[in-house]
Design a protein around this motif. Structure first.
Motif, PDB file in Angstrom:
ATOM      1  N   SER A 129       0.874  -1.087  -0.020  1.00  0.00           N
ATOM      2  CA  SER A 129      -0.109  -0.131   0.099  1.00  0.00           C
ATOM      3  C   SER A 129       0.785   1.269   0.110  1.00  0.00           C
ATOM      4  O   SER A 129       0.397   2.460   0.185  1.00  0.00           O
ATOM      5  N   LYS A 130       1.968   1.015  -0.394  1.00  0.00           N
ATOM      6  CA  LYS A 130       2.968   2.451  -0.336  1.00  0.00           C
ATOM      7  C   LYS A 130       2.540   3.123  -1.709  1.00  0.00           C
ATOM      8  O   LYS A 130       2.705   2.378  -2.935  1.00  0.00           O
ATOM      9  N   GLU A 131       2.031   4.213  -1.927  1.00  0.00           N
ATOM     10  CA  GLU A 131       1.530   4.517  -3.033  1.00  0.00           C
ATOM     11  C   GLU A 131       2.741   5.197  -3.859  1.00  0.00           C
ATOM     12  O   GLU A 131       3.987   5.682  -3.289  1.00  0.00           O
ATOM     13  N   THR A 132       2.990   4.848  -5.174  1.00  0.00           N
ATOM     14  CA  THR A 132       3.822   4.940  -6.063  1.00  0.00           C
ATOM     15  C   THR A 132       3.958   6.383  -6.405  1.00  0.00           C
ATOM     16  O   THR A 132       2.948   6.925  -6.742  1.00  0.00           O
ATOM     17  N   ASP A 133       5.120   6.761  -6.653  1.00  0.00           N
ATOM     18  CA  ASP A 133       5.533   8.110  -7.158  1.00  0.00           C
ATOM     19  C   ASP A 133       5.364   7.650  -8.591  1.00  0.00           C
ATOM     20  O   ASP A 133       6.668   7.293  -9.185  1.00  0.00           O
ATOM     21  N   ILE A 134       4.348   8.031  -9.274  1.00  0.00           N
ATOM     22  CA  ILE A 134       4.179   7.535 -10.753  1.00  0.00           C
ATOM     23  C   ILE A 134       5.460   8.209 -11.733  1.00  0.00           C
ATOM     24  O   ILE A 134       5.755   7.406 -12.618  1.00  0.00           O
ATOM     25  N   ALA A 135       5.769   9.312 -11.569  1.00  0.00           N
ATOM     26  CA  ALA A 135       6.555   9.892 -12.540  1.00  0.00           C
ATOM     27  C   ALA A 135       7.918   9.195 -12.188  1.00  0.00           C
ATOM     28  O   ALA A 135       8.627   8.968 -13.176  1.00  0.00           O
ATOM     29  N   ASN A 136       8.458   9.156 -11.014  1.00  0.00           N
ATOM     30  CA  ASN A 136       9.697   8.543 -10.660  1.00  0.00           C
ATOM     31  C   ASN A 136       9.791   7.130 -11.096  1.00  0.00           C
ATOM     32  O   ASN A 136      10.849   6.559 -11.486  1.00  0.00           O
ATOM     33  N   ASP A 137       8.594   6.595 -10.886  1.00  0.00           N
ATOM     34  CA  ASP A 137       8.698   5.040 -10.936  1.00  0.00           C
ATOM     35  C   ASP A 137       8.898   4.771 -12.572  1.00  0.00           C
ATOM     36  O   ASP A 137       9.958   3.859 -12.929  1.00  0.00           O
ATOM     37  N   TYR A 138       8.279   5.402 -13.446  1.00  0.00           N
ATOM     38  CA  TYR A 138       8.521   5.431 -14.768  1.00  0.00           C
ATOM     39  C   TYR A 138       9.727   5.805 -15.307  1.00  0.00           C
ATOM     40  O   TYR A 138      10.253   5.098 -16.148  1.00  0.00           O
ATOM     41  N   LYS A 139      10.265   7.055 -14.682  1.00  0.00           N
ATOM     42  CA  LYS A 139      11.450   7.468 -14.914  1.00  0.00           C
ATOM     43  C   LYS A 139      12.737   6.264 -14.669  1.00  0.00           C
ATOM     44  O   LYS A 139      13.605   6.474 -15.282  1.00  0.00           O
ATOM     45  N   ASP A 197       3.639   3.499 -17.641  1.00  0.00           N
ATOM     46  CA  ASP A 197       3.210   4.970 -17.020  1.00  0.00           C
ATOM     47  C   ASP A 197       1.889   4.923 -16.498  1.00  0.00           C
ATOM     48  O   ASP A 197       0.922   4.431 -17.324  1.00  0.00           O
ATOM     49  N   LEU A 198       1.683   4.960 -15.151  1.00  0.00           N
ATOM     50  CA  LEU A 198       0.281   4.586 -14.412  1.00  0.00           C
ATOM     51  C   LEU A 198      -0.478   5.623 -14.966  1.00  0.00           C
ATOM     52  O   LEU A 198      -1.799   5.380 -14.707  1.00  0.00           O
ATOM     53  N   ASN A 199      -0.409   6.716 -15.447  1.00  0.00           N
ATOM     54  CA  ASN A 199      -1.492   7.763 -15.956  1.00  0.00           C
ATOM     55  C   ASN A 199      -1.921   7.532 -17.018  1.00  0.00           C
ATOM     56  O   ASN A 199      -2.925   8.137 -17.688  1.00  0.00           O
ATOM     57  N   LYS A 200      -1.325   6.364 -17.927  1.00  0.00           N
ATOM     58  CA  LYS A 200      -1.896   6.198 -19.544  1.00  0.00           C
ATOM     59  C   LYS A 200      -2.509   4.753 -19.413  1.00  0.00           C
ATOM     60  O   LYS A 200      -2.089   3.995 -18.736  1.00  0.00           O
ATOM     61  N   PRO A 201      -3.198   4.489 -20.561  1.00  0.00           N
ATOM     62  CA  PRO A 201      -3.732   2.894 -20.589  1.00  0.00           C
ATOM     63  C   PRO A 201      -2.523   2.061 -20.508  1.00  0.00           C
ATOM     64  O   PRO A 201      -1.590   2.159 -21.363  1.00  0.00           O
ATOM     65  N   LEU A 202      -2.764   1.081 -19.677  1.00  0.00           N
ATOM     66  CA  LEU A 202      -1.521   0.197 -19.472  1.00  0.00           C
ATOM     67  C   LEU A 202      -1.606  -1.035 -20.655  1.00  0.00           C
ATOM     68  O   LEU A 202      -0.450  -1.298 -20.911  1.00  0.00           O
ATOM     69  N   LEU A 203      -2.711  -1.447 -21.160  1.00  0.00           N
ATOM     70  CA  LEU A 203      -2.529  -2.510 -22.005  1.00  0.00           C
ATOM     71  C   LEU A 203      -1.865  -2.073 -23.261  1.00  0.00           C
ATOM     72  O   LEU A 203      -1.003  -2.968 -23.718  1.00  0.00           O
ATOM     73  N   MET A 204      -2.123  -1.023 -23.910  1.00  0.00           N
ATOM     74  CA  MET A 204      -1.319  -0.633 -25.180  1.00  0.00           C
ATOM     75  C   MET A 204       0.024  -0.495 -24.931  1.00  0.00           C
ATOM     76  O   MET A 204       0.954  -0.792 -25.845  1.00  0.00           O
ATOM     77  N   GLN A 205       0.320   0.080 -23.732  1.00  0.00           N
ATOM     78  CA  GLN A 205       1.646   0.121 -23.244  1.00  0.00           C
ATOM     79  C   GLN A 205       2.624  -1.302 -23.384  1.00  0.00           C
ATOM     80  O   GLN A 205       3.787  -1.499 -23.924  1.00  0.00           O
TER      81      GLN A 205
END
Length: 392
Positions: free
Chosen positions: A125-135, A141-149
């Motif tokens: 349950s540690k909230e992921t830092d989305i920008a840093n995780d992708y970088k 990128d958790l802000n964009k549709p996952l399946l097409m990625q």
């Protein structure tokens, strides 16, 4: 850690924050506003709300309930909002300097998995830092549709399996976009949909099957046999379909066969995308409460072959086949509900070990521990997960 200033609160003020809308807890003189964490708590919101406005020192160290690890205390530190007024700290309207609390530093020295970096269920349950995780990982990128990625990512199987089994936590436990289009609602299923749709279907099937039995005992025996058969199907599907990763059967007993079948997850985007859609997304975002039970559309696809199989095996008696099949579907309903509650609810004492066992499958070793409602078949096939704890 650099200091920061915090206000002081009286005991009465803390105790007034005792609801889901505003939930405070204390450890010693430290006050934590855990309102945003209530719904994301792996043990379920009810367990936190039981201690709303109260001191949680004892429950955090309770061996019977769940002795919390270092990560739990680290998460808690992020929510500190004030200091509790004591005899040594009179309320005078002044702010106090935040200092290290000896109780916070009294952390559990649990085993930390070298790949995931996780040691206990709170890590989920540690909230992921989305920008840093992708970088950092260059995965999704958790802000964009996952399946097409996943489809367009060009990931190798080795890289994909490594990343998809490093759990992330999306914005307080909400659902990250999977399709990003009109198909999105089909991927989101509240837990109550499962019994609402399938229990009436099971009841109707049992009614039809009962017409071919002379006694209720015969019907109950056939139905119960279907439930028991489901436990084996549950294990096989979780192990051999949902985790078509490295080994499909236990390397202890079936090494030659396992090495052969392991090639069945193709190292291409078709195989990887199907893997992600079936089960990978659950390991990637294990606390997503709307992707914890099987969507009805997917269940129909998977259940149809079993209907034909049951009537092929018991070809001489349509009623017997139907009774066994309905027992299997009832077993599935119990499995899906158990799976949801293992992730999101505080369970009775006899379920707590099962909860720890299943969550260890997520944060310790996804190649072991495939039983969800029971570890029996893990013991039979040599895939039982035994957690390792360091001693100080």
């Amino acid at each position: 850690m650099p200091g920061r200033t915090l206000p002081t609160l009286t005991q009465a003020e803390v105790e007034s924050h005792n609801s889901k809308k505003s939930c405070y807890v204390t450890i010693g003189t430290n006050v934590y506003d855990v309102t945003d964490f209530v719904e994301s708590h792996p043990g379920g919101p009810d367990l936190i709300l039981e201690y709303a406005g109260k001191d949680i020192t004892a429950i955090l160290k309770d061996e019977i309930s769940h002795k919390h690890s270092e990560s739990a205390y680290e998460i808690l530190e992020e929510y500190q909002t004030a200091f509790l007024v004591t005899d040594k700290l009179a309320p005078n309207g002044n702010v106090q300097k935040k200092v290290a609390d000896s109780q916070i530093n009294d952390k559990v020295n649990n085993y930390v998995h070298p790949r995931t970096g996780m040691s206990c269920e709170e890590d989920l349950s540690k909230e992921t830092d989305i920008a840093n995780d992708y970088k950092e990982h260059k995965f999704l990128d958790l802000n964009k549709p996952l399946l097409m990625q996943v489809w367009c990512g060009g990931f190798s199987k080795r890289f994909y399996l490594d990343q998809v089994h490093r759990p992330r936590h999306y914005k307080g436990g909400a659902s990250a976009p999977l399709f990003g289009n009109f198909l999105e609602p089909l991927s989101l299923t509240p837990w109550w949909v499962v019994p609402m749709i399938w229990l009436p279907a099971v009841a109707y099937g049992v009614h039809l099957a009962s017409q071919g039995f002379d006694t209720k005992l015969g019907l109950a025996t056939s139905f119960g046999g279907g439930v028991l058969l489901w436990t084996l199907i549950e294990y096989i599907m979780h192990r051999c379909l949902f985790h078509l990763d490295e080994y499909v059967l236990s390397p202890i007993y079936y090494k030659a066969v396992a090495n052969w079948v392991s090639s069945y997850l193709p190292d291409n985007r078709v195989g990887i995308t199907l893997h992600f859609l079936l089960h990978g997304v659950h390991h990637y975002l294990p606390m997503d409460k709307y992707r914890l039970v099987m969507p009805p559309t997917l269940f129909v696809v998977l259940a149809t072959p079993f209907w034909k199989l049951a009537h092929s095996v018991f070809f001489w008696d349509w009623y017997l086949a139907t009774a066994v099949y309905c027992g299997g579907i009832f077993g599935y309903i119990c499995y899906d509900l158990t799976h949801y509650f293992l992730h999101h609810q505080n369970l009775p004492l006899w379920y707590k070990d099962l909860k720890k066992y299943h969550l260890a499958h997520h944060f310790l070793d996804y190649e072991l521990g495939f039983g969800v409602t029971s570890r029996f078949w893990d013991q039979v096939f040599g895939t039982e997960l035994v957690t390792v704890v360091k001693t100080a």
